[in-house]
Design a protein around this motif. Sequence first.
Motif: not given
Length: 207
Positions: A132-157
Amino acid sequence: MLVVSGDKGVLMSLKPDIDPKSGKMDAPVELGGAPEFLASDGAGKVYINLMDKNEVAVVDIKARKVVARWPVAPGGAPVGMSIDMKKKRLFIGCRKPQKLIVMSTDDGKVLADLPIGPGVDATKFDNGQAFASCRDATLVVAGETSPGKFEIVQTVKTREGARTMGLDPTTRTIYLPTAEFEQPKPGATGRPVTKPGTFMIIVVARR
């Protein structure tokens, strides 16, 4: 080819080999709201986020009609959208409130709502991760860390304003256009003013 019109609130379609002089587009599909992005499941269904209705409209292309409407709550003002066709999930970038919504394409169930930055514009899905690319200079990376569970795994500047995104799945490279902005004058309202001649592309290489 599928095209949405935000002003008219319709989904339009045409064949890619249409005759530019005599060809005609198909009859438009009324969506009942203002569309932003769309995603196709490749099997006859198209999912379109309606920003002013806080919902996803599901269109049956063969029947040429909306067959379902799914709320994006607890997100709102849905803008970006991408799809994982294999696992049948939508990734929807919302602005009010700021959420990355993970939704099932089977029934519209919200599987997760993840925090993101303000001013999201686009989402992309590639190789098991959503962006997800956002205006505030962040690119948010989300992943399925376990079956059915999603988390933000990285935020790229990235850079301020880099909210529109293109992804090359061959090289696994993300491109985000932006520019430098002038500082607003005291008391000024509205969008930041772009400095002339400062257009740039931010490149994010994935491993």
